[in-house]
Scaffold this active site. Structure first.
Site, PDB file in Angstrom:
ATOM      1  CB  CYS A  65      43.768  28.575  30.204  1.00 27.70           C
ATOM      2  SG  CYS A  65      43.671  30.559  29.045  1.00 27.70           S
ATOM      3  CG  HIS A 121      43.975  27.897  34.893  1.00 31.55           C
ATOM      4  ND1 HIS A 121      45.762  28.789  34.104  1.00 31.55           N
ATOM      5  CD2 HIS A 121      43.286  29.203  33.594  1.00 31.55           C
ATOM      6  CE1 HIS A 121      45.328  29.832  33.281  1.00 31.55           C
ATOM      7  NE2 HIS A 121      44.366  30.122  33.426  1.00 31.55           N
ATOM      8  CG  ASN A 132      44.661  33.505  32.344  1.00 33.36           C
ATOM      9  OD1 ASN A 132      45.914  32.635  32.066  1.00 33.36           O
ATOM     10  ND2 ASN A 132      44.172  33.439  32.134  1.00 33.36           N
TER      11      ASN A 132
HETATM   12  N1  ACO Z   1      39.797  49.032  34.887  1.00 26.54           N
HETATM   13  C1  ACO Z   1      38.724  49.402  34.808  1.00 26.54           C
HETATM   14  N2  ACO Z   1      37.362  49.453  34.891  1.00 26.54           N
HETATM   15  C2  ACO Z   1      37.573  47.880  34.194  1.00 26.54           C
HETATM   16  C3  ACO Z   1      38.209  47.448  33.115  1.00 26.54           C
HETATM   17  C4  ACO Z   1      39.807  47.657  33.418  1.00 26.54           C
HETATM   18  N3  ACO Z   1      41.203  46.828  33.655  1.00 26.54           N
HETATM   19  N4  ACO Z   1      37.507  47.066  32.839  1.00 26.54           N
HETATM   20  C5  ACO Z   1      36.297  46.640  32.371  1.00 26.54           C
HETATM   21  N5  ACO Z   1      35.649  48.027  32.954  1.00 26.54           N
HETATM   22  C6  ACO Z   1      34.664  48.487  33.157  1.00 26.54           C
HETATM   23  C7  ACO Z   1      33.695  48.130  32.340  1.00 26.54           C
HETATM   24  O1  ACO Z   1      34.179  49.122  31.026  1.00 26.54           O
HETATM   25  C8  ACO Z   1      32.318  47.932  33.121  1.00 26.54           C
HETATM   26  O2  ACO Z   1      32.530  49.277  33.189  1.00 26.54           O
HETATM   27  P1  ACO Z   1      30.859  50.161  32.845  1.00 26.54           P
HETATM   28  O3  ACO Z   1      29.676  49.544  33.594  1.00 26.54           O
HETATM   29  O4  ACO Z   1      30.639  51.782  33.580  1.00 26.54           O
HETATM   30  O5  ACO Z   1      30.087  49.205  31.315  1.00 26.54           O
HETATM   31  C9  ACO Z   1      32.008  47.923  34.463  1.00 26.54           C
HETATM   32  O6  ACO Z   1      34.612  47.590  34.265  1.00 26.54           O
HETATM   33  C10 ACO Z   1      32.344  46.141  34.639  1.00 26.54           C
HETATM   34  O7  ACO Z   1      32.842  45.780  33.696  1.00 26.54           O
HETATM   35  P2  ACO Z   1      32.558  44.171  33.560  1.00 26.54           P
HETATM   36  O8  ACO Z   1      33.155  43.684  31.961  1.00 26.54           O
HETATM   37  O9  ACO Z   1      31.456  43.447  33.591  1.00 26.54           O
HETATM   38  O10 ACO Z   1      33.081  43.410  34.981  1.00 26.54           O
HETATM   39  P3  ACO Z   1      32.843  42.260  35.460  1.00 26.54           P
HETATM   40  O11 ACO Z   1      32.552  41.823  37.002  1.00 26.54           O
HETATM   41  O12 ACO Z   1      32.733  41.197  34.708  1.00 26.54           O
HETATM   42  O13 ACO Z   1      34.639  41.557  35.648  1.00 26.54           O
HETATM   43  C11 ACO Z   1      35.958  40.005  34.689  1.00 26.54           C
HETATM   44  C12 ACO Z   1      35.461  41.543  34.876  1.00 26.54           C
HETATM   45  C13 ACO Z   1      37.775  40.466  35.557  1.00 26.54           C
HETATM   46  C14 ACO Z   1      36.821  39.188  33.746  1.00 26.54           C
HETATM   47  C15 ACO Z   1      35.421  39.012  35.379  1.00 26.54           C
HETATM   48  O14 ACO Z   1      34.171  38.571  34.523  1.00 26.54           O
HETATM   49  C16 ACO Z   1      36.305  38.297  35.550  1.00 26.54           C
HETATM   50  O15 ACO Z   1      36.969  37.719  36.674  1.00 26.54           O
HETATM   51  N6  ACO Z   1      35.341  36.625  34.754  1.00 26.54           N
HETATM   52  C17 ACO Z   1      36.524  35.561  34.292  1.00 26.54           C
HETATM   53  C18 ACO Z   1      37.335  35.284  33.338  1.00 26.54           C
HETATM   54  C19 ACO Z   1      38.496  35.148  33.314  1.00 26.54           C
HETATM   55  O16 ACO Z   1      39.624  35.068  34.383  1.00 26.54           O
HETATM   56  N7  ACO Z   1      39.505  34.922  32.127  1.00 26.54           N
HETATM   57  C20 ACO Z   1      40.855  35.001  31.829  1.00 26.54           C
HETATM   58  C21 ACO Z   1      40.714  33.987  30.846  1.00 26.54           C
HETATM   59  S1  ACO Z   1      40.131  32.997  31.144  1.00 26.54           S
HETATM   60  C22 ACO Z   1      41.213  31.855  31.467  1.00 26.54           C
HETATM   61  O17 ACO Z   1      41.491  31.670  32.115  1.00 26.54           O
HETATM   62  C23 ACO Z   1      40.204  30.301  32.539  1.00 26.54           C
END
Ligand code: ACO
Length: 322
Positions: free
Chosen positions: A114, A249, A279
């Protein structure tokens, strides 16, 4: 005193025709519009159809950038294509773009996930400053839909496909003129396992899907991108108040807001397209920049701060006087 510097001469983009909303995704994936929006700000993404390859999209975006720059393809001395999703292991997808456009000189792909577009800007800038090329195409083009694990709802909802291109042109200018003022690039290979693709050419044992530890990426993203911003400001002796537009980004609305807040920038000074494009990795910054130029928000003479972070980890910033 005048020195050779790179000026941004034109921007172009391509987005696949197939627009997929969160609700449409939720028909086949156990997710919801509310979950995706709340966590990421994403409303929709463009997903490539088979003919919309990396080379196809990169070429379309580059054609528009060239037309806007008013520079014939034959005058382009370098095509640098940032991508993590090339069409083939080799030849470089950039050489396919070169053939399609009829550019001269050389062409190569650059892999920095990215952060790829900022890396490619840094490489092109160095080549222009040292007189190796007089005009370059810098492109970010990605088809992440082909490396996503569509059974992993934690990652597949986050990404989209697309391409953005800029033409950089050498000019003999003083410090106050429009120019690419600086790039600062970093990587930390020790963090390679928080965001990666579990495959490579010849690895039949691995599917080649994107794998991410979202929380770890989130944690590093705000801190590292903020550092890269401070570095750009200090190197150019400018303050946060001098920045007209932050073009980060587009990974996640919460990351973008975190950086904007830390910089003390209002919402009206941060370009956000993650809601529309999701993204798009190396394509996200040129896609965002083009959107804000096209709708008249970004104006000639303004100071633009680009910042990105991606798998590697790789990260960096670029400061541009438009
Ligand atoms: N829809 C519904 N529920 C979901 C989904 C979905 N698409 N994905 C995960 N869940 C559920 C999980 O199963 C989990 O359920 P549980 O509590 O029953 O086990 C719950 O939601 C929480 O899951 P987490 O993975 O812990 O969710 P989190 O709050 O961490 O959010 C996210 C995930 C949005 C990816 C977050 O970690 C984030 O914003 N990370 C930043 C990384 C990013 O944006 N990366 C992009 C690529 S990297 C880059 O470009 C820099």
């Amino acid at each position: 005193m005048n020195r050779t510097r790179a000026q941004l001469a034109g921007v172009g983009t391509y987005l696949p025709e197939n627009l997929v909303t969160n609700d449409e995704l939720a028909k086949t994936i156990d997710t919801s519009d509310a979950w995706i929006r709340e966590r990421t700000g994403i409303r929709q993404r463009h997903l490539a159809q088979p003919h919309e390859t990396c080379a196809f999209m990169a070429t379309r975006a580059a054609e528009i950038a060239l037309a806007r720059a008013g520079i014939p393809a034959a005058e382009i001395g370098a095509v640098i294509l940032a991508t993590a999703t090339p069409d083939q292991a080799f030849p470089a997808t950039a050489t396919r773009v070169q053939a399609a456009l009829g550019t001269s000189g050389f062409a190569f792909d650059l892999s920095a996930a990215c952060a790829g577009f900022v890396y490619a800007l840094g490489v092109a800038d160095a080549m222009i400053r040292t007189g190796q090329v007089r005009a370059a195409l810098v492109i970010g083009a990605e088809v992440y839909s082909r490396i996503l694990n569509w059974d992993d709802r934690g990652t597949c909802v986050l990404f989209g496909d697309g391409a953005g291109a800029v033409v950089l042109r050498a000019a003999e200018v003083d410090e106050a003129a429009p120019q690419l003022l600086s790039t600062h690039l970093h990587s930390d290979g020790a963090l390679g396992d928080i965001l990666y693709v579990d495959g490579a050419v010849g690895r039949r044992d691995l599917p080649g899907h994107l794998v991410m530890n979202g929380r770890e990426v989130f944690r590093h993203a705000v801190a590292r991108m903020s550092d890269a911003i401070d570095e750009a400001l200090a190197a150019n002796n400018v303050t946060r108040a001098d920045i007209d537009w932050l073009i980060p980004h587009q990974a996640n609305r919460r990351i973008i807001d975190g950086i904007g807040k830390r910089l003390g920038l209002g919402e009206g000074q941060v370009v956000v397209t993650v809601d529309r494009h999701a993204n798009t990795s190396a394509a996200s910054i040129p896609l965002a920049m083009a959107a804000a130029i096209e709708d008249g928000r970004i104006k000639p003479g303004q100071l633009l701060l680009l910042v990105a972070l991606g798998g590697g980890l790789t990260w960096g910033s670029a400061l541009i006087r438009l």
